[in-house]
Scaffold this motif. Structure first.
Motif, mmCIF file in Angstrom:
data_model
loop_
_atom_site.group_PDB
_atom_site.id
_atom_site.type_symbol
_atom_site.label_atom_id
_atom_site.label_comp_id
_atom_site.label_asym_id
_atom_site.label_seq_id
_atom_site.Cartn_x
_atom_site.Cartn_y
_atom_site.Cartn_z
ATOM 1 N N VAL A 48 19.108 -7.816 -12.988
ATOM 2 C CA VAL A 48 19.688 -8.786 -12.056
ATOM 3 C C VAL A 48 19.636 -10.218 -12.598
ATOM 4 C CG1 VAL A 48 19.195 -7.329 -10.083
ATOM 5 C CG2 VAL A 48 17.574 -9.125 -10.714
ATOM 6 N N GLY A 49 19.402 -10.367 -13.894
ATOM 7 C CA GLY A 49 19.603 -11.665 -14.539
ATOM 8 C C GLY A 49 18.487 -12.687 -14.355
ATOM 9 N N LEU A 50 17.374 -12.309 -13.729
ATOM 10 C CA LEU A 50 16.290 -13.282 -13.607
ATOM 11 C C LEU A 50 15.606 -13.482 -14.962
ATOM 12 C CD1 LEU A 50 14.626 -12.305 -10.201
ATOM 13 C CD2 LEU A 50 16.145 -14.214 -10.670
ATOM 14 N N GLU A 51 15.621 -12.423 -15.773
ATOM 15 C CA GLU A 51 15.055 -12.513 -17.113
ATOM 16 C C GLU A 51 16.098 -12.036 -18.121
ATOM 17 O OE1 GLU A 51 11.148 -10.955 -17.601
ATOM 18 O OE2 GLU A 51 10.610 -11.309 -15.521
ATOM 19 N N ARG A 52 15.990 -12.572 -19.333
ATOM 20 C CA ARG A 52 16.916 -12.185 -20.390
ATOM 21 C C ARG A 52 16.275 -11.140 -21.282
ATOM 22 N NH1 ARG A 52 19.917 -17.852 -20.823
ATOM 23 N NH2 ARG A 52 18.422 -18.308 -19.189
ATOM 24 N N THR A 57 21.044 -4.383 -23.927
ATOM 25 C CA THR A 57 21.865 -4.926 -22.852
ATOM 26 C C THR A 57 21.573 -4.225 -21.531
ATOM 27 O OG1 THR A 57 23.628 -3.344 -23.315
ATOM 28 C CG2 THR A 57 23.818 -5.500 -24.365
ATOM 29 N N THR A 59 23.944 -3.956 -17.978
ATOM 30 C CA THR A 59 25.193 -4.377 -17.349
ATOM 31 C C THR A 59 25.393 -3.675 -16.018
ATOM 32 O OG1 THR A 59 26.447 -2.651 -18.479
ATOM 33 C CG2 THR A 59 26.344 -4.795 -19.565
ATOM 34 N N ARG A 63 29.591 -5.499 -16.782
ATOM 35 C CA ARG A 63 29.369 -6.909 -17.063
ATOM 36 C C ARG A 63 27.887 -7.256 -16.984
ATOM 37 N NH1 ARG A 63 34.005 -10.741 -14.661
ATOM 38 N NH2 ARG A 63 35.538 -9.179 -14.073
ATOM 39 N N TYR A 65 24.918 -9.309 -15.604
ATOM 40 C CA TYR A 65 24.781 -9.811 -14.229
ATOM 41 C C TYR A 65 25.222 -11.264 -14.112
ATOM 42 C CZ TYR A 65 22.848 -10.533 -9.580
ATOM 43 O OH TYR A 65 22.715 -10.815 -8.249
ATOM 44 N N PRO A 71 28.107 -12.105 -7.516
ATOM 45 C CA PRO A 71 26.979 -11.174 -7.655
ATOM 46 C C PRO A 71 26.598 -10.433 -6.374
ATOM 47 C CG PRO A 71 26.458 -13.313 -8.611
ATOM 48 C CD PRO A 71 27.804 -13.445 -8.009
ATOM 49 N N VAL A 77 20.291 -6.670 -4.026
ATOM 50 C CA VAL A 77 19.011 -6.671 -4.729
ATOM 51 C C VAL A 77 17.856 -6.877 -3.763
ATOM 52 C CG1 VAL A 77 17.675 -7.785 -6.550
ATOM 53 C CG2 VAL A 77 20.158 -7.683 -6.749
ATOM 54 N N LEU A 79 13.854 -7.086 -4.635
ATOM 55 C CA LEU A 79 12.822 -6.943 -5.657
ATOM 56 C C LEU A 79 11.434 -6.969 -5.055
ATOM 57 C CD1 LEU A 79 14.133 -9.148 -8.586
ATOM 58 C CD2 LEU A 79 14.264 -6.680 -8.327
#
Lengths: 251, 291
Positions: A48-52, A57, A59, A63, A65, A71, A77, A79
């Motif tokens: 969910v894009g909070l961490e890289r 990958t 997706t 795509r 996030y 979104p 989501v 968490l």
């Protein structure tokens, strides 16, 4: 649909997720199992894009996030039930969230109704029990009517009624064609509501199979303990080789 | 994997619905942050306290000086402004730290994964809320002068000399201080350290510096006509602190030994104090994981 491919996440020398690959398909509930510290929550935070990711990958519908145009309308989501400002009422929390995507008041009232929070919507979230917090988290996840859901331990702290309700909800969501990724410590729970189970230990994939297949010779719990025993054994070896921590870190 | 991703994207150009229509645009994120800010009791407490402190302190100061022979009610206009900065400062810090001190950041940044619009929206919402509060606080200060002015049969003339500049300057100062709190809060993320840093910077540091020079200069030394170098240095430093620069907004004061920045210069210095931590916070949001 969620696709995780060769995902690795390191924090300094610690490897939380290690080359993980799995898919949570549309129209199915994918259970996400593993011992504490196995990397389930880290994987979900990366999805969910909070961490890289350090490499690999994750997706949703093809795509990243962060590249999703809307979104909340794509992924729901939940968490952690404590993802709310305790000073804000449930209604205002959901309203603020809805306004980021131009979602109207009617939908806010609708998800409050769906999660059974009508009588407490005007109360500040800080006064909520864990179970009510979980319901509020699920309400937030449903707000954008998303095609994919990511739920981290949704039955934590729920009463038996609530557990039944979540079980029916995720089955219904999958039956409507949505992809549901649901983590849990409760094997029993996953045996009842998941179609497929992804088991990880120490950040690595241990099994990815339909529930029926995993539980073929015995219960899902037996299968889980057998699988994660491998991860624990591996951990034991690592501790045994106390002098070689640097090797483990460099891996 | 890149090939697979590209292929699956082509295979399903619009996954479930035309989702682009309902994404997090900047105006929507501003609306969300306005809801978030106004839904906390602390915001309203801060607003109310700002107005009350401004009114009460100005009233007391005017009452006290109304017995002076040459009493000028407007001379007391800014007497509440130093302490009435405290609630807006706290308000800004709480907006800046609120998401991270509570775990609400997960919800916030899952909804707005590009992240920077959240910081922009918090700045806009805080500025708007603080500006409305500041207008009310300055109005309260003006009204608080009326009883003492009436007791001496003096008519208040707000159009006189520098009074319009003072009124505008006070309003801008209170708004800017809230934004300074926001910037510090957004950068530090934890409430207690952020509040401590903000109060030290805005309120304690200038007082300590001025006290230190007072103690280090000999009051009995014969006046040589010039400004002692220590005083000049401290006054220069204070002029470049948020409080010193902010004071320049409210009146044309000449501080001995300090460069004459004027209201515009003071405003720019204050703006830099806001912009730099905000930029650092934005950079951190952009380049780091939010955990």
């Amino acid at each position: 649909m969620i696709e995780v491919a060769a995902l690795t996440k390191r924090y300094g020398p610690t490897t939380a997720v290690d080359g993980l690959t799995f898919t949570a398909r549309a129209g199915a509930v994918t259970g996400f199992l593993g011992p504490n510290g196995a990397g389930k929550s880290t994987t979900m935070r990366v999805v969910v894009g909070l961490e890289r990711p350090t490499s690999g990958t994750a997706t949703v519908d093809g795509r990243r996030y962060a590249d999703l145009p809307a979104p909340l309308r794509t992924v729901g989501v939940m968490l952690d039930a404590r993802s709310v400002h305790p000073g804000r009422t449930a209604f205002r929390h959901l309203t603020a969230l809805a306004r980021t995507h131009g979602i109207g008041r009617a939908r806010v009232d609708e998800v409050i109704g769906m999660t059974g929070l009508e009588s407490v919507a005007g109360r500040r979230a800080g006064t909520f029990s864990l179970g009510m917090g979980q319901r509020l988290g699920i309400a937030a996840a449903l707000l954008g009517d998303p095609g994919t859901l990511v739920l981290d331990e949704p039955v934590n702290g729920l009463d038996p009624d609530g557990v039944l309700w979540v079980r029916r909800l995720v089955r219904d969501l999958a039956a409507e064609g949505r992809a549901v990724l649901l983590s849990s410590h409760l094997m029993h729970e996953l045996a009842l509501c998941a179609d497929r189970v992804v088991v990880i230990g120490r950040g690595r994939l241990l099994a990815d199979a339909p529930v029926a297949e995993l539980a073929a010779d015995g219960s899902l719990e037996d299968a889980y303990l057998r699988l994660t025993a491998g991860a624990v054994e591996y951990q034991g070896r690592a501790v045994g080789e106390a002098g070689t921590t640097a090797v483990g870190g460099a891996r | 994997m890149t090939a697979t991703t590209a292929a699956s994207r082509r295979a399903r150009p619009t996954a479930h619905r035309p989702a682009d229509a309902g994404g997090p645009t900047l105006p929507r994120v501003v609306a969300a942050q306005w809801t978030a800010l106004t839904s906390l009791r602390s915001s309203w407490w801060a607003a109310a306290l700002t107005v009350v402190v401004s009114g009460v302190l100005t009233h007391l100061s005017a009452q006290a000086s109304s017995v002076d022979p040459g009493f000028d009610p407007l001379g007391s206009l800014t007497s509440g402004v130093v302490l009435s900065q405290v609630p807006p400062l706290v308000l800004g810090v709480l907006v800046g730290t609120g998401d991270f001190s509570t775990g609400a950041f997960r919800t916030t940044y899952v909804a707005v994964p590009r992240r920077w619009p959240v910081l922009v929206a918090q700045t806009v919402a805080t500025a708007a809320f603080a500006l409305l509060t500041a207008v009310a606080a300055v109005a309260a200060a003006v009204l608080a002068l009326l009883p003492s002015a009436r007791s001496r049969d003096i008519a208040l003339d707000l159009g006189r000399d520098g009074t319009p500049q003072t009124l505008v300057g006070m309003t801008l100062l209170l708004t800017a201080i809230a934004l300074l709190g926001l910037a510090i809060g957004a950068l530090v993320r934890r409430s207690v350290p952020a509040l401590t840093a903000a109060v030290l910077l805005v309120l304690v540091l200038p007082v300590v510096l001025l006290l230190a020079t007072d103690l280090s200069t000999d009051p009995l030394a014969p006046a040589t006509g010039g400004v002692p170098p220590a005083v000049a240095v401290v006054n220069t430093v204070v002029a470049f602190l948020p409080s010193g620069a902010g004071a320049l907004l409210t009146a044309d004061v000449v501080v001995e030994g300090a460069p004459d920045l004027g209201p515009w210069g003071g405003g720019l210095v204050l703006a830099a104090w806001i912009a730099l931590p905000l930029a650092a916070a934005a950079l951190r949001l952009r380049t780091r994981d939010v955990v």
